[in-house]
Design a protein around this motif. Structure first.
Motif, mmCIF file in Angstrom:
data_model
loop_
_atom_site.group_PDB
_atom_site.id
_atom_site.type_symbol
_atom_site.label_atom_id
_atom_site.label_comp_id
_atom_site.label_asym_id
_atom_site.label_seq_id
_atom_site.Cartn_x
_atom_site.Cartn_y
_atom_site.Cartn_z
ATOM 1 N N UNK A 215 0.790 -1.320 0.025
ATOM 2 C CA UNK A 215 0.097 -0.071 0.111
ATOM 3 C C UNK A 215 0.720 1.478 -0.053
ATOM 4 N N UNK A 216 2.057 1.243 0.677
ATOM 5 C CA UNK A 216 3.116 2.361 0.717
ATOM 6 C C UNK A 216 3.212 2.820 -0.526
ATOM 7 N N UNK A 217 3.836 1.506 -1.217
ATOM 8 C CA UNK A 217 4.553 1.742 -2.523
ATOM 9 C C UNK A 217 3.358 2.376 -3.557
ATOM 10 N N UNK A 218 2.405 1.899 -3.451
ATOM 11 C CA UNK A 218 1.295 2.337 -4.538
ATOM 12 C C UNK A 218 0.936 3.975 -4.112
ATOM 13 N N UNK A 219 1.093 4.407 -2.963
ATOM 14 C CA UNK A 219 1.021 5.719 -2.672
ATOM 15 C C UNK A 219 2.047 6.741 -2.879
ATOM 16 N N UNK A 220 3.151 6.052 -2.815
ATOM 17 C CA UNK A 220 4.378 6.650 -2.884
ATOM 18 C C UNK A 220 4.624 7.324 -4.225
ATOM 19 N N UNK A 221 4.180 6.843 -5.480
ATOM 20 C CA UNK A 221 4.337 7.144 -6.722
ATOM 21 C C UNK A 221 3.239 7.556 -7.508
ATOM 22 N N UNK A 222 3.120 8.324 -8.482
ATOM 23 C CA UNK A 222 1.926 8.831 -9.288
ATOM 24 C C UNK A 222 1.837 7.599 -10.204
ATOM 25 N N UNK A 223 0.476 7.564 -10.643
ATOM 26 C CA UNK A 223 0.092 6.412 -11.812
ATOM 27 C C UNK A 223 1.034 6.632 -13.024
ATOM 28 N N UNK A 224 1.482 7.783 -13.265
ATOM 29 C CA UNK A 224 2.193 7.848 -14.403
ATOM 30 C C UNK A 224 3.644 7.106 -14.396
ATOM 31 N N UNK A 225 3.954 7.389 -13.063
ATOM 32 C CA UNK A 225 5.330 6.617 -12.691
ATOM 33 C C UNK A 225 5.100 5.153 -12.986
ATOM 34 N N UNK A 226 3.895 4.457 -12.394
ATOM 35 C CA UNK A 226 3.856 3.158 -12.653
ATOM 36 C C UNK A 226 3.515 2.762 -14.156
ATOM 37 N N UNK A 227 2.955 3.532 -14.759
ATOM 38 C CA UNK A 227 3.003 3.088 -16.256
ATOM 39 C C UNK A 227 4.469 3.380 -16.776
ATOM 40 N N UNK A 228 5.111 4.380 -16.534
ATOM 41 C CA UNK A 228 6.412 4.718 -17.517
ATOM 42 C C UNK A 228 7.458 3.565 -16.842
ATOM 43 N N UNK A 229 7.368 3.260 -15.711
ATOM 44 C CA UNK A 229 8.337 2.368 -15.117
ATOM 45 C C UNK A 229 8.275 0.937 -15.123
ATOM 46 N N UNK A 230 7.036 0.403 -15.070
ATOM 47 C CA UNK A 230 6.584 -0.910 -14.993
ATOM 48 C C UNK A 230 5.992 -1.622 -16.104
ATOM 49 N N UNK A 231 5.460 -0.700 -16.881
ATOM 50 C CA UNK A 231 4.807 -1.392 -18.009
ATOM 51 C C UNK A 231 5.590 -1.742 -19.349
ATOM 52 N N UNK A 232 5.448 -2.892 -19.690
ATOM 53 C CA UNK A 232 6.296 -3.150 -21.087
ATOM 54 C C UNK A 232 5.409 -3.778 -21.891
ATOM 55 N N UNK A 233 6.247 -4.076 -23.084
ATOM 56 C CA UNK A 233 5.230 -4.559 -24.388
ATOM 57 C C UNK A 233 5.669 -6.038 -24.653
ATOM 58 N N UNK A 234 4.918 -6.832 -24.912
ATOM 59 C CA UNK A 234 4.787 -8.364 -25.478
ATOM 60 C C UNK A 234 5.784 -8.139 -26.642
ATOM 61 N N UNK A 235 6.959 -9.115 -26.573
ATOM 62 C CA UNK A 235 7.740 -9.271 -27.718
ATOM 63 C C UNK A 235 7.135 -9.985 -28.972
ATOM 64 N N UNK A 236 7.449 -9.601 -30.161
ATOM 65 C CA UNK A 236 6.743 -10.278 -31.361
ATOM 66 C C UNK A 236 6.739 -11.593 -31.431
#
Length: 404
Positions: A215-236
């Motif tokens: 919970x602390x981690x979820x509140x410590x960063x913006x949603x944009x940070x989660x998207x920018x840092x943790x979201x990837x794209x499935x390889x071809x």
């Protein structure tokens, strides 16, 4: 780049892990080959190397029988409904009829539904069990469309309607929020398929209460940070090529980082048990990690919406959650008995977060509500293991049977 970097690493270690796995199997078949006393240690070392590899396909449930009324009964798996994102799996017990039907909702949190293997096995003694068997998004083509929080809730409603009235709903961990929302929407619609009982176990109904590291981690960063840092794209190379996901290996690392000493100790224990020849105990640890290291991605939209709705804005707890454009009104629930269960030592979903559902369902009579805190267990002990079987499960069974 996040996913691609991981895949390069996975491809690099695959030959070594495969050879180590073959070597461990060979040494297991010849435990004292040539009188060489180092064989047990060599086998243990090879086994640990083989475990380093993550897998991305659902392991088998391996449930071929259940004990019903003290007698073994054959069990077969049947898919009774399917969408691109989930299979509704039925564990059919041959020759058994008349017991309550239960939809067990598995979490979509980086592991496959087989994480609930023990839960299913226990419940089969007294129930007709159906399970949400979520598919790995990296294997789902982009043409299948999006899968976010709304789609998760709609899947639960659709599956309950497919199974028909009288189906009880049991949700574990993260899907407790979606399950409560589904029950509320169905109650408001007076849907004949609304569940007669709802069991919520170790879930973040109100993540503001007793915040954990998650919970602390979820509140410590913006949603944009989660998207920018943790979201990837499935390889071809995979069927879900170009789909944006929260990779399962990232979630696994996050879980392991919460208790690294515990995992290090367990793997050391595996080595020591092999060396001493205590193979049954060693097999139990190995089998746990084979399951634990089978990782499943989450669609980016589902992950980010869950972070936002559940862990940052707490919308359900505040009566502000909308699903597919409809406000979720938990006060509408008046026919569904409610059981909430928490673990005393849960460091993922702390005490107080799940019982919050009791305060939200204000139209339920007191005799239709029950809460239980299971002493001596962490998160997984709520729905797996000895205390689940002997102390938690009887309560789940009781509320299902008294509500049927």
């Amino acid at each position: 780049m996040l996913y691609h970097a991981y895949q390069i690493y996975a491809d690099m270690i695959l030959p070594a892990c495969t050879l180590a796995e073959l070597a461990a199997a060979t040494l297991a078949a010849n435990p004292r080959s040539g009188g060489f006393d180092a064989v047990p240690r060599l086998r243990a070392a090879c086994e640990l190397i083989a475990l380093v590899r993550l897998t991305h396909h659902r392991p088998a449930f391996g449930i071929d029988h259940a004990t019903v009324g003290g007698q073994p009964v054959p069990v077969t798996e049947e898919v009774v409904a399917r969408t691109p994102f989930c299979s509704l799996l039925h564990f059919r017990r041959h020759g058994i009829v008349g017991q309550p039907r239960v939809l067990l909702v598995a979490p979509m949190s980086g592991h496959f539904a087989t994480l609930l293997r023990g839960t299913v096995q226990t419940m089969l003694a007294d129930h007709d069990v159906y399970l949400t068997d979520w598919h790995n998004p990296r294997d789902i083509p982009l043409l299948a469309g999006r899968f976010g929080f709304d789609e998760f809730v709609q899947h639960l409603i659709g599956f309950l309607q497919t199974l028909g009235g009288g189906t009880h709903l049991v949700a574990i961990c993260q899907p407790t929020v979606a399950a409560l929302a589904a029950a509320a929407l169905m109650a408001e619609d007076e849907d004949p398929a609304q569940p007669p009982s709802l069991t919520l176990m170790a879930g973040p109904i109100d993540a503001r209460v007793n915040p954990t590291k998650v919970n602390v981690l979820a509140m410590s960063q913006s949603l944009e940070w989660f998207e920018r840092t943790l979201i990837g794209m499935v390889p071809l190379r995979f069927a879900g090529a170009m789909r944006r996901v929260y990779p399962g290996h990232v979630q696994l690392l996050a879980f392991m980082s919460m208790n690294p000493e515990r995992h290090e100790q367990a793997l050391r224990e595996l080595y020591a048990l092999r060396e001493r020849g205590e193979h049954d105990k060693a097999d139990a640890i190995r089998d746990f990690y084979i399951e634990y290291f089978a990782t499943m991605d989450l669609t980016a939209e589902f992950y980010l919406e869950t972070v936002s709705l559940v862990f940052q804005r707490f919308l359900l707890a505040q009566g502000l959650l909308d699903v597919s454009g409809r406000r979720v009104c938990t006060r509408a629930i008046h026919r569904t008995a409610l059981l909430t269960v928490e673990g005393e030592r849960d460091d993922i979903c702390a005490i107080g977060q799940t019982v919050a559902a009791q305060d939200l369902c204000t139209s339920l009579s007191p005799y239709m509500r029950m809460h239980h805190v299971q002493t001596g267990v962490g998160h997984y002990g709520v729905f797996n293991g000895r205390r689940w079987e002997t102390q938690v499960y009887p309560l789940v069974r009781n509320i299902i049977y008294t509500s049927s």
